[in-house]
Design an enzyme around this catalytic site. Structure first.
Site, short mmCIF file in Angstrom:
data_model
loop_
_atom_site.label_atom_id
_atom_site.label_comp_id
_atom_site.label_asym_id
_atom_site.label_seq_id
_atom_site.Cartn_x
_atom_site.Cartn_y
_atom_site.Cartn_z
N ARG A 24 7.39 0.14 1.35
CA ARG A 24 7.35 -0.99 2.28
C ARG A 24 6.14 -1.87 2.02
O ARG A 24 5.12 -1.39 1.52
CB ARG A 24 7.38 -0.50 3.73
CG ARG A 24 6.29 0.49 4.11
CD ARG A 24 6.83 1.41 5.20
NE ARG A 24 5.79 2.25 5.79
CZ ARG A 24 5.36 3.38 5.26
NH1 ARG A 24 5.82 3.80 4.10
NH2 ARG A 24 4.43 4.09 5.88
N CYS A 70 -9.47 -8.67 16.60
CA CYS A 70 -8.45 -8.81 15.54
C CYS A 70 -8.90 -8.20 14.22
O CYS A 70 -9.98 -8.49 13.71
CB CYS A 70 -8.12 -10.27 15.33
SG CYS A 70 -6.93 -10.54 14.00
N ASP A 115 -6.38 3.48 11.24
CA ASP A 115 -6.17 2.87 9.93
C ASP A 115 -7.52 2.98 9.22
O ASP A 115 -8.51 2.39 9.65
CB ASP A 115 -5.72 1.41 10.08
CG ASP A 115 -4.70 1.05 9.02
OD1 ASP A 115 -4.75 1.66 7.94
OD2 ASP A 115 -3.88 0.15 9.27
N ARG A 138 -7.69 -8.90 11.42
CA ARG A 138 -7.70 -9.92 10.36
C ARG A 138 -8.47 -11.16 10.79
O ARG A 138 -8.13 -12.27 10.40
CB ARG A 138 -6.27 -10.27 9.96
CG ARG A 138 -5.53 -9.07 9.45
CD ARG A 138 -4.34 -9.31 8.59
NE ARG A 138 -3.76 -8.00 8.32
CZ ARG A 138 -2.85 -7.42 9.10
NH1 ARG A 138 -2.38 -8.04 10.15
NH2 ARG A 138 -2.42 -6.22 8.81
N ARG A 164 0.83 -1.21 0.00
CA ARG A 164 0.00 0.00 0.00
C ARG A 164 0.86 1.25 0.00
O ARG A 164 0.50 2.26 -0.59
CB ARG A 164 -0.92 0.01 1.21
CG ARG A 164 -1.62 1.36 1.37
CD ARG A 164 -2.60 1.40 2.51
NE ARG A 164 -3.65 0.43 2.36
CZ ARG A 164 -4.09 -0.35 3.34
NH1 ARG A 164 -3.56 -0.26 4.54
NH2 ARG A 164 -5.05 -1.20 3.13
N TYR A 165 1.97 1.22 0.73
CA TYR A 165 2.82 2.40 0.85
C TYR A 165 3.98 2.27 -0.12
O TYR A 165 4.37 1.16 -0.49
CB TYR A 165 3.32 2.52 2.29
CG TYR A 165 2.20 2.69 3.29
CD1 TYR A 165 1.51 3.90 3.37
CD2 TYR A 165 1.80 1.65 4.11
CE1 TYR A 165 0.46 4.05 4.27
CE2 TYR A 165 0.75 1.79 5.02
CZ TYR A 165 0.09 3.00 5.09
OH TYR A 165 -0.95 3.15 5.98
N ASP A 205 -10.12 -1.05 14.83
CA ASP A 205 -10.68 -1.10 13.48
C ASP A 205 -12.12 -1.60 13.51
O ASP A 205 -12.46 -2.45 14.33
CB ASP A 205 -9.85 -2.03 12.59
CG ASP A 205 -8.44 -1.50 12.37
OD1 ASP A 205 -8.29 -0.27 12.27
OD2 ASP A 205 -7.51 -2.32 12.31
N CYS A 237 -2.13 -17.90 15.07
CA CYS A 237 -1.63 -17.19 16.25
C CYS A 237 -1.70 -18.13 17.45
O CYS A 237 -2.51 -19.06 17.46
CB CYS A 237 -2.49 -15.98 16.58
SG CYS A 237 -2.33 -14.62 15.44
N LYS A 295 -2.92 4.51 7.28
CA LYS A 295 -2.87 5.06 8.63
C LYS A 295 -2.90 6.58 8.59
O LYS A 295 -2.14 7.19 7.84
CB LYS A 295 -1.58 4.60 9.32
CG LYS A 295 -1.54 3.12 9.59
CD LYS A 295 -0.25 2.75 10.33
CE LYS A 295 -0.13 1.26 10.52
NZ LYS A 295 0.05 0.51 9.26
N CYS A 315 -7.07 -12.57 19.53
CA CYS A 315 -7.65 -11.37 20.14
C CYS A 315 -9.03 -11.18 19.55
O CYS A 315 -9.21 -11.23 18.33
CB CYS A 315 -6.80 -10.15 19.81
SG CYS A 315 -5.04 -10.39 20.12
C1 LIG Z 1 0.87 -0.43 9.05
C2 LIG Z 1 1.28 -0.86 7.73
C3 LIG Z 1 2.61 -0.71 7.31
C4 LIG Z 1 3.68 -0.10 8.18
O1 LIG Z 1 3.40 1.24 8.48
P1 LIG Z 1 4.43 2.10 9.37
O2 LIG Z 1 3.72 3.39 9.62
O3 LIG Z 1 5.67 2.25 8.55
O4 LIG Z 1 4.69 1.32 10.62
C5 LIG Z 1 2.92 -1.14 6.03
N1 LIG Z 1 1.99 -1.67 5.21
C6 LIG Z 1 0.70 -1.81 5.58
C7 LIG Z 1 -0.28 -2.37 4.62
C8 LIG Z 1 0.31 -1.42 6.87
O5 LIG Z 1 -0.97 -1.57 7.24
#
Ligand SMILES: *Cc1c(COP(=O)(O)O)cnc(C)c1O
Length: 373
Positions: A115, A131, A333, A133, A111-112, A296, A124, A340, A128
């Site tokens: 990363r 959760c 989120d 997921r 998504r980002y 969430d 798990c 986020k 929880c």
């Molecule tokens: C939370 C998340 C991350 C990591 O986000 P950071 O703000 O860098 O900790 C990366 N990918 C997804 C899909 C996430 O939900």
């Protein structure tokens, strides 16, 4: 004698300490059904009913974590199903984060820009109730990883290797630290072999629910692949037992920086003193508070959700009133794939000519020179 020793003597008199501290024993003896749980916890009529009416999202509690639940009303709510889970409220869905559209191959969410989130297992050690997921986890048998999922990983490794912009891989699930030492070694070695992957993060709740999993051998494996960070899920100061403290210290001593992620939960940790104590306990064992998440909107989670205005008040009760290191970032989120978003109280009240008007932690307004050019 620790609380866990007393509990073991009472409910598992035939189990020696060495066996109790074997994480495999803990996993194979998880409490999942009504009768196992009722043997150990004094259940209310409502709790009994909810356990008898369980649906697809399973209940599982390690014996270790169960040892905390008779004394902790807060933690108990996070593990035992509630009849309120049947209520579907405004905006609730099974995939609240909208992860599925960003899934570039099975279990890999991009998504980002730089990363990825790598969902390596759906298993798990404890589930929880809130959760994010819950649509995925715990539904595919009782094993952390099967040959099928290792096949699936190949696609993820290939995707990461062919996308040079990915410098940070967040290994999550399920809980990756429930996998065997050999599997974790294999997974980390494959990620580390990709040149442009600068850092690897592992998301886990194991130090809270299965602290005996943090063995010297696991630490020896992880430290081969540095820089590896851990994102650890903690909920309440009642989790900071001697066992959990030792697990966190082992992590820090292995040179693994770790941050905590906490979900804000009604009746569990939505209290300034409780949150402050949790953050202080974490810092004492060198875990840096990282995120405080708004819960969430998964289906049936309304009874856990805290109004955002109260979340802001709680963060305000920390900021300035204790070490900056003890203040996590409050984030939502956003449902549907918005990602986020950080929620802050408005500190900048506007201008007075060349001065900014800023409100401090005591809610006094200060003037700061910031002429417009
Ligand atoms: C939370 C998340 C991350 C990591 O986000 P950071 O703000 O860098 O900790 C990366 N990918 C997804 C899909 C996430 O939900």
């Amino acid at each position: 004698m620790t609380n866990a020793d007393l509990f073991r003597n009472k409910f598992y008199p035939e189990i020696k300490k060495k066996m109790w501290n074997d994480w495999h024993w803990q996993l194979t003896h998880r409490l999942t059904g009504f009768s196992e749980i009722a043997r150990i916890l004094d259940l209310s009529d409502e709790e009994k009913k909810a356990l008898e009416q369980q649906d697809a999202f399973p209940t599982a509690i390690t014996p270790y974590y169960a040892s905390l639940l008779n004394a902790s009303v807060a933690l108990r709510k996070t593990m035992l199903p509630s009849l309120k889970e049947k209520i579907l409220s405004l905006g609730e869905t099974n995939d609240p984060l909208g992860e599925e559209p960003c899934e570039v191959c099975e279990g890999l969410i991009h998504r980002y820009p730089d990363r990825v989130l790598f969902l390596t297992t759906q298993y798990c050690s404890a589930y929880c109730r809130y959760c994010t997921r819950s649509r995925l986890v715990g539904r595919h048998g009782d094993r952390p990883v099967t040959e099928g999922s290792k096949q699936r990983w190949e696609n993820a490794f290939n995707y990461i290797a062919s996308h040079r912009e990915i410098r940070d891989v967040l290994v999550s699930g399920g809980d990756p630290l429930t996998m065997s030492d050999e599997t974790i070694d294999y997974l980390l070695s494959r990620l580390r072999a990709i040149k442009h992957v600068e850092m690897i993060r592992v998301g886990s709740k194991v130090p809270a629910v299965l602290p005996m999993r943090i063995t010297p051998n696991l630490m020896k494996i992880v430290r081969k692949y540095h820089p590896v960070f851990f994102s650890l899920h903690f909920t309440h100061p009642d989790e900071m037992t001697p066992e959990t403290a030792k697990a966190c210290e082992r992590i820090a001593n292995a040179g693994i920086p770790s941050g905590s992620q906490t979900v804000l939960l009604k009746g569990v940790n939505d209290d300034a003193d409780v949150l402050k104590k949790l953050m202080h306990e974490l810092l004492k064992v060198r875990v840096r508070p990282y995120y405080l998440f708004q819960c969430d909107p998964i289906a049936g989670s309304m009874h856990f959700r805290v109004p955002v205005a109260k979340g802001i008040d709680l963060i305000n009760a920390l900021r300035g009133h204790t070490s900056g290191y003890a203040v996590p970032t409050y984030a939502i989120d956003i449902p549907g794939g918005g990602g986020k978003i950080i929620i802050n109280d408005q500190r900048c009240l506007g201008r007075d000519g060349d001065f900014l008007l800023l409100k401090n932690f005591e809610n006094n307004v200060w003037r700061y020179p910031d002429p417009e050019i």
